[in-house]
Design a protein around this motif. Structure first.
Motif, short mmCIF file in Angstrom:
data_model
loop_
_atom_site.label_atom_id
_atom_site.label_comp_id
_atom_site.label_asym_id
_atom_site.label_seq_id
_atom_site.Cartn_x
_atom_site.Cartn_y
_atom_site.Cartn_z
N LYS A 178 0.83 -1.21 0.00
CA LYS A 178 0.00 0.00 0.00
C LYS A 178 0.87 1.26 0.00
O LYS A 178 1.78 1.39 -0.81
CB LYS A 178 -0.98 -0.06 1.18
CG LYS A 178 -1.99 -1.19 1.02
CD LYS A 178 -3.05 -1.22 2.10
CE LYS A 178 -2.60 -1.82 3.39
NZ LYS A 178 -3.68 -2.15 4.33
N SER A 205 -4.98 -3.66 -3.65
CA SER A 205 -5.35 -2.30 -3.24
C SER A 205 -6.79 -2.00 -3.60
O SER A 205 -7.49 -1.29 -2.86
CB SER A 205 -4.42 -1.29 -3.93
OG SER A 205 -3.07 -1.48 -3.53
N LEU A 206 -7.25 -2.55 -4.71
CA LEU A 206 -8.63 -2.37 -5.13
C LEU A 206 -9.58 -3.01 -4.11
O LEU A 206 -10.58 -2.41 -3.71
CB LEU A 206 -8.81 -3.00 -6.51
CG LEU A 206 -10.17 -2.86 -7.21
CD1 LEU A 206 -10.53 -1.40 -7.39
CD2 LEU A 206 -10.12 -3.56 -8.56
N THR A 224 -14.51 -5.09 -6.57
CA THR A 224 -13.77 -4.38 -7.62
C THR A 224 -14.54 -3.22 -8.21
O THR A 224 -14.03 -2.10 -8.29
CB THR A 224 -13.38 -5.36 -8.75
OG1 THR A 224 -14.56 -5.96 -9.28
CG2 THR A 224 -12.44 -6.44 -8.23
N TRP A 272 -7.39 6.28 -1.08
CA TRP A 272 -7.55 4.89 -1.53
C TRP A 272 -7.92 4.85 -3.00
O TRP A 272 -7.45 3.99 -3.74
CB TRP A 272 -8.60 4.18 -0.69
CG TRP A 272 -8.30 4.16 0.77
CD1 TRP A 272 -7.06 4.02 1.35
CD2 TRP A 272 -9.22 4.28 1.85
NE1 TRP A 272 -7.17 4.05 2.72
CE2 TRP A 272 -8.48 4.21 3.05
CE3 TRP A 272 -10.60 4.43 1.93
CZ2 TRP A 272 -9.09 4.29 4.31
CZ3 TRP A 272 -11.20 4.52 3.18
CH2 TRP A 272 -10.44 4.45 4.35
N PHE A 316 -2.17 -4.03 -7.44
CA PHE A 316 -3.33 -3.27 -7.90
C PHE A 316 -4.62 -3.93 -7.43
O PHE A 316 -5.50 -3.27 -6.85
CB PHE A 316 -3.30 -3.15 -9.42
CG PHE A 316 -4.61 -2.78 -10.05
CD1 PHE A 316 -5.29 -1.63 -9.67
CD2 PHE A 316 -5.18 -3.59 -11.02
CE1 PHE A 316 -6.51 -1.29 -10.24
CE2 PHE A 316 -6.39 -3.26 -11.60
CZ PHE A 316 -7.06 -2.11 -11.21
N ALA A 359 -9.68 -0.93 -0.93
CA ALA A 359 -10.59 0.21 -1.05
C ALA A 359 -12.03 -0.25 -0.95
O ALA A 359 -12.86 0.40 -0.29
CB ALA A 359 -10.35 0.93 -2.38
N ALA A 385 -15.12 0.45 -6.14
CA ALA A 385 -13.93 1.29 -6.01
C ALA A 385 -13.46 1.82 -7.36
O ALA A 385 -13.07 2.98 -7.48
CB ALA A 385 -12.81 0.51 -5.32
N LEU A 386 -13.49 0.97 -8.40
CA LEU A 386 -13.07 1.43 -9.72
C LEU A 386 -14.02 2.49 -10.26
O LEU A 386 -13.60 3.45 -10.90
CB LEU A 386 -13.01 0.25 -10.69
CG LEU A 386 -11.70 -0.52 -10.75
CD1 LEU A 386 -11.79 -1.66 -11.75
CD2 LEU A 386 -10.52 0.39 -11.10
N ALA A 442 -13.23 5.69 -8.41
CA ALA A 442 -11.93 6.21 -8.86
C ALA A 442 -12.06 6.86 -10.23
O ALA A 442 -11.45 7.90 -10.50
CB ALA A 442 -10.90 5.08 -8.89
N ASP A 454 -4.74 5.70 -5.07
CA ASP A 454 -3.87 4.53 -5.23
C ASP A 454 -4.43 3.59 -6.29
O ASP A 454 -3.70 3.09 -7.16
CB ASP A 454 -3.77 3.77 -3.90
CG ASP A 454 -2.60 4.27 -3.04
OD1 ASP A 454 -1.95 5.25 -3.42
OD2 ASP A 454 -2.36 3.66 -1.98
N THR A 455 -5.74 3.33 -6.22
CA THR A 455 -6.39 2.45 -7.19
C THR A 455 -6.20 2.97 -8.60
O THR A 455 -5.82 2.22 -9.52
CB THR A 455 -7.89 2.33 -6.87
OG1 THR A 455 -8.05 1.67 -5.61
CG2 THR A 455 -8.63 1.56 -7.94
#
Length: 408
Positions: A117, A238-239, A287, A255, A235, A242, A290-291, A294, A258-259
């Motif tokens: 992280k 981290s995803l 997934t 978060w 990746f 988040a 968070a995506l 982001a 980072d993603t």
């Protein structure tokens, strides 16, 4: 600090929506016009927003380049930003020195550790490490190496503060939250030694431990030879990290950054097909949310078609909720923990709903440690269920009083 007011949810939401919008706007005259009429009570929520979303290192250069916007801010906030910026830079420098010392100690002892992280991304993804502030340094270690690693940390002046099934947290004697709601250099700079890398919730989780170790490669970080996580696995890990926080409560911008930055790097290195294989295997609840969030801030971080396919795998209830998180900003709400009724939307089956209810009533020891760290760390940790139950009943009584009071 005197500038930090008590939480006002409505004004906090307004401040968070606006300040995070500055990361993706180009119409600075409109931004200045929106905040010019703010009262002092609204501006007093800004320090909380700056801390929670680590906005100071981004907003300081924006204000230097946008004089009309800078003129709309009260003078005390300019001074506060300058102080925060200096503190954040010093804290980042200290944490880099501490991480390098820990890695050198492990290298001398022949102990494999894997930074994760922010310990990695601050050095590899951001223009300046202080843009990625951290409460703690995360390192993955093998359970068999725990005694030697613990001895090394003690030799560097650390003491173990708490432990749970997943990690051990170290700090230095005397460290505390000297200045709450800031990244003050003397606020506790923790070190988390993770023995497992599981992310998610009790009823929706994935263990990345084996995958992270399998993909680890020799590298150099802060001038020290160490293992580094492979880009794709880091990746995805981290995803999911988040996503776990989004399930629990509104996410912090860091978060999502980072993603997004990891996703960009995966694409730039031609590894997106490898990441897609992971995305196809994992539950979309870990997934897609968070995506999606982001992508609101960093639109080029994920191919639109791939994101649409991920979102399409969510339940209609979760898709409808996710659509509400796009405007005006997915970060404008603030709560430390989503109530059970909101977390139920993440459950697809009655079995998951039952597990959520069970873990809410009888949480894991590490959840108890959030509320009763001393008791949860002792051999009598199970006694923490007593005060936990009492606190739950008091909260239920408060909710009932509120509901019936409103009804009357």
């Amino acid at each position: 600090m005197d500038n930090i007011a008590n939480l006002d949810p409505v004004r906090f939401a307004l401040a968070a929506t606006e300040l995070t919008r500055w990361l993706r706007t180009t119409d600075w005259d409109a931004a200045a016009a929106r905040v010019r009429g703010w009262d002092d009570a609204t501006w007093r929520q800004a320090p909380r927003v700056l801390y929670l979303h680590t906005l100071t290192p981004w907003i300081v250069p924006i204000l230097a380049q946008q004089p009309a916007l800078a003129a709309a801010l009260p003078e005390w906030l300019h001074q506060h930003l300058a102080t925060l910026h200096a503190w954040g830079q010093e804290r980042s420098r200290l944490q880099q020195d501490e991480l390098a010392a820990i890695l050198r100690s492990a290298e001398r002892a022949g102990i494999a550790v894997l930074p994760l992280k922010g310990a990695v991304t601050a050095q590899t993804l951001y223009a300046s490490p202080d843009q990625r502030q951290m409460a703690d340094l995360d390192l993955l270690a093998h359970p068999d190496d725990w005694p030697g690693l613990s001895a090394g940390l003690h030799s560097l002046g650390y003491v173990e503060r708490e432990q749970n099934w997943k990690n051990r947290t170290f700090t230095r004697p005397g460290w505390s939250q000297k200045v709450p709601w800031t990244w003050h250099p003397d606020n506790a700079r923790l070190v988390d030694i993770n023995l497992e890398a599981q992310e998610g919730m009790e009823w929706l989780a994935v263990d990345f431990t084996e995958a992270l170790w399998r993909g680890a490669r020799p590298g150099v970080l802060l001038g020290v030879n160490t293992l580094l996580p492979d880009l794709v696995t880091h990746f995805i890990y981290s995803l999911a990290h988040a996503a776990a926080h989004i399930i629990q409560g509104p996410p912090r911008l860091i978060w999502l950054q980072d993603t997004a930055y990891l996703a960009r790097q995966v694409q730039a290195t031609g590894l997106w097909s490898d990441a897609q294989a992971w995305l196809d295997r994992l539950d979309a609840r870990l997934t897609a949310p968070a995506l999606t969030m982001a992508a609101e801030f960093f639109p080029d971080c994920v191919p639109a078609a791939d994101l649409a396919r991920l979102v399409g795998r969510l339940s209609p209830l979760l898709q409808a909720w996710l659509a509400t998180q796009r405007e005006p900003a997915p970060l404008s709400d603030f709560a430390t923990w989503r109530p059970v009724r909101e977390r139920l939307r993440w459950c697809n089956t009655n079995g998951e709903r039952l597990r959520l209810a069970w873990y809410e009533g009888f949480p894991h020891r590490w959840r108890l440690a959030d509320h009763y760290p001393t008791l949860a760390a002792s051999r009598w940790w199970f006694l923490a269920y007593g005060p936990y139950a009492v606190a739950g009943l008091r909260e239920l009584a408060r909710l009932l009083r509120t509901r019936f009071g409103e009804a009357s």
